[in-house]
Design an enzyme around this catalytic site. Structure first.
Site, short mmCIF file in Angstrom:
data_model
loop_
_atom_site.label_atom_id
_atom_site.label_comp_id
_atom_site.label_asym_id
_atom_site.label_seq_id
_atom_site.Cartn_x
_atom_site.Cartn_y
_atom_site.Cartn_z
N ASP A 1 0.85 -1.17 0.00
CA ASP A 1 0.00 0.00 0.00
C ASP A 1 0.90 1.24 0.00
O ASP A 1 2.12 1.16 0.19
CB ASP A 1 -0.95 -0.02 1.21
CG ASP A 1 -2.18 0.84 0.97
OD1 ASP A 1 -3.21 0.58 1.60
OD2 ASP A 1 -2.10 1.77 0.13
C1 GLC Z 1 -4.39 4.27 -0.16
C2 GLC Z 1 -5.24 3.08 0.19
C3 GLC Z 1 -5.27 2.02 -0.87
C4 GLC Z 1 -5.14 2.68 -2.23
C5 GLC Z 1 -3.75 3.26 -2.32
C6 GLC Z 1 -3.50 4.00 -3.65
O1 GLC Z 1 -3.70 4.73 0.97
O2 GLC Z 1 -5.02 2.44 1.44
O3 GLC Z 1 -6.48 1.28 -0.70
O4 GLC Z 1 -5.35 1.74 -3.26
O5 GLC Z 1 -3.46 4.14 -1.24
O6 GLC Z 1 -4.29 5.14 -3.70
#
Ligand code: GLC
Length: 749
Positions: A281
């Site tokens: 993430d």
């Molecule tokens: C965010 C979220 C994740 C998302 C990623 C990209 O913090 O936790 O679900 O896909 O970053 O935006």
């Protein structure tokens, strides 16, 4: 059939051909991977493992792509820019390895569908798959070929803002909906330019975040992981070939997901045979330092790579540290090569080597009538009718004047809900607009907002709202949450209606007019008082672009509510976590408990009973999982089992007679639960095993059949082995999780 054997032979021949063809294609891709890998420098390999945020591209970014330091990007703002970046990667980098462009396409790209929690309430995987297919078509037009969805975190805590993105509290329902969404995104051929790679997230148990506060620790046991949190991921990977997995922000039992080698390598790769890409993430690799799991960015890179995270999202520790870690022998070249193989495999499967560019001239499907119609259907099927006293709904032709009140009646931005990067509020059709447009000829609508937004505490416009109510035959009050109040990092310690919404409802109910409360929210809210004051309550979640036309047709009976709750509604936030499939306890509450106001003065210590309940809240919930009313009524009779004692290899067939005993053609979600009465560990009081949407005309009956392979009753036992244990079981069928016909059966040794 005239020549049954010949037809069977042809079928088998075709199946063999298809298997051979796909394994030949896989072999061809593997050869191509090895060919590219063999030419790559270490820097280029590390570059593939690096994902950049493309929101504000700089000249430095173009240079990074030229030098092979970028493998994928997210948040690219346009297809033109995507093509420009692909051209640099393809034509100006040494090996011409294409980028893969990603984005959060969570519940629609431009045509917004209901939030996933609302989609789950439809109990209709077909419409969820259609919605994802539409999102893929629209997003791929803009150069996006990888979405960070479906989010399949089991969510039992309405304080957590991300429950909005989930499919709710149940493992089986979440698995079915996740698989449907993966199929929709990926289509039947991932190399088709309209297909986008799906991403099973967040791996793992992020929804169990302590206190319902985002990014907090989780402490889920191995057995709970196996029985509750992992199954939707396993189903999406093994049955729908989900192309990627995202590691979650949380540390479970002290181990951050991005550093959890057992889950990423033993479970995901070895047990499940996953050969796709694992992406962290946003910044989650680097955050392992903040968590104290790593001393510095270098150790974070080492632990991320060795645990099995192929791509680092935006925090750049791989780019800065892998070369040194290799030189120091802290990571192995094979680990890097395997990660790069996974990334190249994704790009070959997406067809990006042959076709990296987005066609900018094809006719756009964005906001097509077909897409809008599907979004309307999804919204209609997501609504849950929680109360309908005296069948005030649907509104009949005696209703001539309707007051439309509340901050959510005409809130085009907030109606779309959380995670709507690309949704356009100008395209949202609100309830106010839709009601006037479709029913304004026959009905006089009076609109008074009463409050300007969901957190508004200024009551100066209450008098106008009340005056409008007094002139009306029926009052519709639209309340709930602005979109910003749910989603990532948006958690609440108090899940009552915000601002003066509750007072507004109270004042409207005092007019004595029939009051319909409609709630747009990203989570269950504690609305017991408001339900009490209303004649009818319809839960709309955040219904997306077509929420207005959907609710208009539901209110006037052109469509009939069929939604069921995918998540339990507590009466008080203090009851959380609440969920239907909780383990059996030694002293279950039995409704004989003494509640707060009935406790005598100087009551003796054990005079109040000794069972599992709250003095001030009892033990029951406001609304339970699987609950939802219709405009019609249904009767369940004659539950029949094919046998009441079965071996572990048997299939249990269950039938029940369902009758529409009401006055509307309607769809009932028939739910099928089982209960393991005793096992090597304490077992849930019941578990959803299947469901079917059955549409019946008034008076019509149907024999509904479920087939349950006994193998599906396997669970991870006291020794953490997945087994079917012999013993007594109960099976239950009904229209929610507590009004059920039931019968017993035994699984033999
Ligand atoms: C965010 C979220 C994740 C998302 C990623 C990209 O913090 O936790 O679900 O896909 O970053 O935006």
């Amino acid at each position: 059939m005239k020549y049954p054997h010949f037809s069977l032979f042809c079928f088998l021949l075709l199946a063999c051909f298809q298997i051979t063809a796909s394994s030949a294609q896989e072999k061809e891709i593997e050869n191509k991977i090895e060919n590219v890998l063999s030419k790559m420098t270490l820097k280029e390999k590390i570059g593939q493992m690096n994902q950049i945020n493309g929101r504000n591209p700089t000249d430095n970014l173009y240079q990074q792509i030229r030098s092979g330091e970028v493998g994928s990007m997210l948040n690219i703002g346009s297809p033109e820019l995507a093509n420009q970046l692909q051209k640099i990667a393809k034509k100006e980098s040494r090996l011409g390895i294409p980028l893969v462009i990603a984005r959060d396409v969570i519940h629609g790209f431009k045509t917004m569908f209901p939030i996933p929690l609302g989609q789950a309430a439809s109990f209709n995987p077909e419409i969820v798959e259609i919605g994802a297919r539409i999102a893929a078509k629209e997003a791929s037009e803009k150069g996006i070929r990888w979405t960070f969805a479906p989010m399949m975190d089991i969510s039992r805590d309405a304080r957590w803002g991300r429950i909005a993105e989930s499919f709710g509290e149940d493992t089986y329902l979440s698995g079915v909906m996740s698989m449907a969404m993966v199929k929709g995104f990926q289509g039947t051929d991932l190399s088709n330019p309209s297909s986008i790679a799906a991403c099973a997230k967040h791996f793992i148990a992020y929804g169990a975040t302590e206190g319902g506060r985002d990014y907090n620790s989780t402490n889920v046991t191995q057995r709970q992981l196996r029985n509750i949190y992992l199954p939707p991921f396993e189903k999406s990977i093994r049955e729908a070939n989900c192309a990627t997995v995202m590691t979650s922000f949380n540390a479970n039992d002290g181990i951050p997901a991005s550093g959890n080698e057992f889950l990423l390598r033993n479970v995901l790769r070895k047990e499940w045979g996953f050969d796709g890409v694992v992406v962290s993430d946003w910044g989650a690799i680097k955050e392992m330092v903040q968590m104290g799991f790593c001393e510095d960015n270098k150790e974070a890179a080492m632990k991320g790579v060795n645990a099995g995270v192929d791509i680092e999202m935006t925090s750049g520790t791989y780019l800065q540290n892998i070369e040194a870690l290799l030189a120091e022998g802290k990571i192995q070249m094979k680990t890097i090569d395997d990660a790069v193989r996974n990334i190249l495999r994704l790009k070959f499967k997406l067809g990006l080597f042959d076709n990296p560019y987005t066609n900018l001239t094809s006719k756009s499907s964005i906001y097509s009538q077909e897409h809008l119609d599907a979004a309307k259907q999804a919204a209609e099927e997501s609504f849950v009718l929680l109360k309908n006293k005296n069948n005030i709904l649907p509104l009949n032709n005696k209703v001539k004047t309707v007051a439309i009140i509340g901050p959510m009646a005409d809130a085009p931005h907030d109606q779309m809900g959380t995670w709507t990067f690309d949704g356009e509020k100008v395209m949202t059709q609100t309830p106010l607009q839709a009601l006037k447009k479709k029913y304004g000829k026959d009905v006089n609508f009076i609109y008074e907002q009463g409050l300007a937004f969901s957190r508004d505490t200024i009551k100066s416009n209450f008098s106008k709202a009340i005056e409008a109510a007094k002139q009306a035959d029926v009052v519709l009050v639209f309340v709930g949450e602005e979109a910003i109040l749910s989603g990532e990092a948006h958690c609440l310690a108090d899940i009552n209606l915000k601002g003066a919404q509750s007072e507004l409802i109270e004042e409207l109910s005092k007019t004595g007019k029939p009051l319909v409360t409609l709630v747009m929210a990203g989570r269950p809210l504690t609305i017991a008082k408001e339900v009490e004051s209303s004649d009818a309550v319809l839960y709309l979640w955040h219904p997306g672009t077509m929420g207005g036309p959907a609710v208009a047709d539901i209110l006037f009976g052109k469509a009939v509510p069929s939604g069921k709750l995918p998540v339990t509604f507590p009466k008080y936030v203090g009851q959380i976590p609440v969920y239907y499939n909780h383990d059996r306890v030694g002293r279950p509450a039995d409704k004989t408990e003494t509640l707060l106001n009935n406790i005598p003065l100087e009551a003796k210590q054990s005079s109040l009973g000794t069972s599992s309940y709250y003095l001030d809240a009892g033990f029951d919930n406001l609304f339970d999982f699987g609950y939802g009313l219709s405009y019609s009524t249904f009767e369940y009779k004659n539950l029949v089992l094919s046998s009441d004692s079965l071996s572990q290899s048997d299939v249990l067939t269950v039938t029940v007679d369902l009758k529409n005993t009401g006055n509307f053609q309607a769809t009932e979600v028939v739910q099928f639960y089982t209960a393991d009465l005793s096992g090597s560990t304490a077992r849930p009081i019941k578990e959803l095993k299947d469901f079917k949407r059955i549409n019946l005309k008034p008076g019509e009956s149907k024999k509904v059949e479920f087939k349950l392979p006994i193998a599906k009753l396997a669970f991870w036992d006291i020794n953490n082995n997945k087994v079917v244990e012999p013993g007594k079981f109960t099976l239950m069928v009904g229209g929610n999780s507590y009004e059920l016909l039931q019968k017993g059966f035994t699984i033999l040794q």
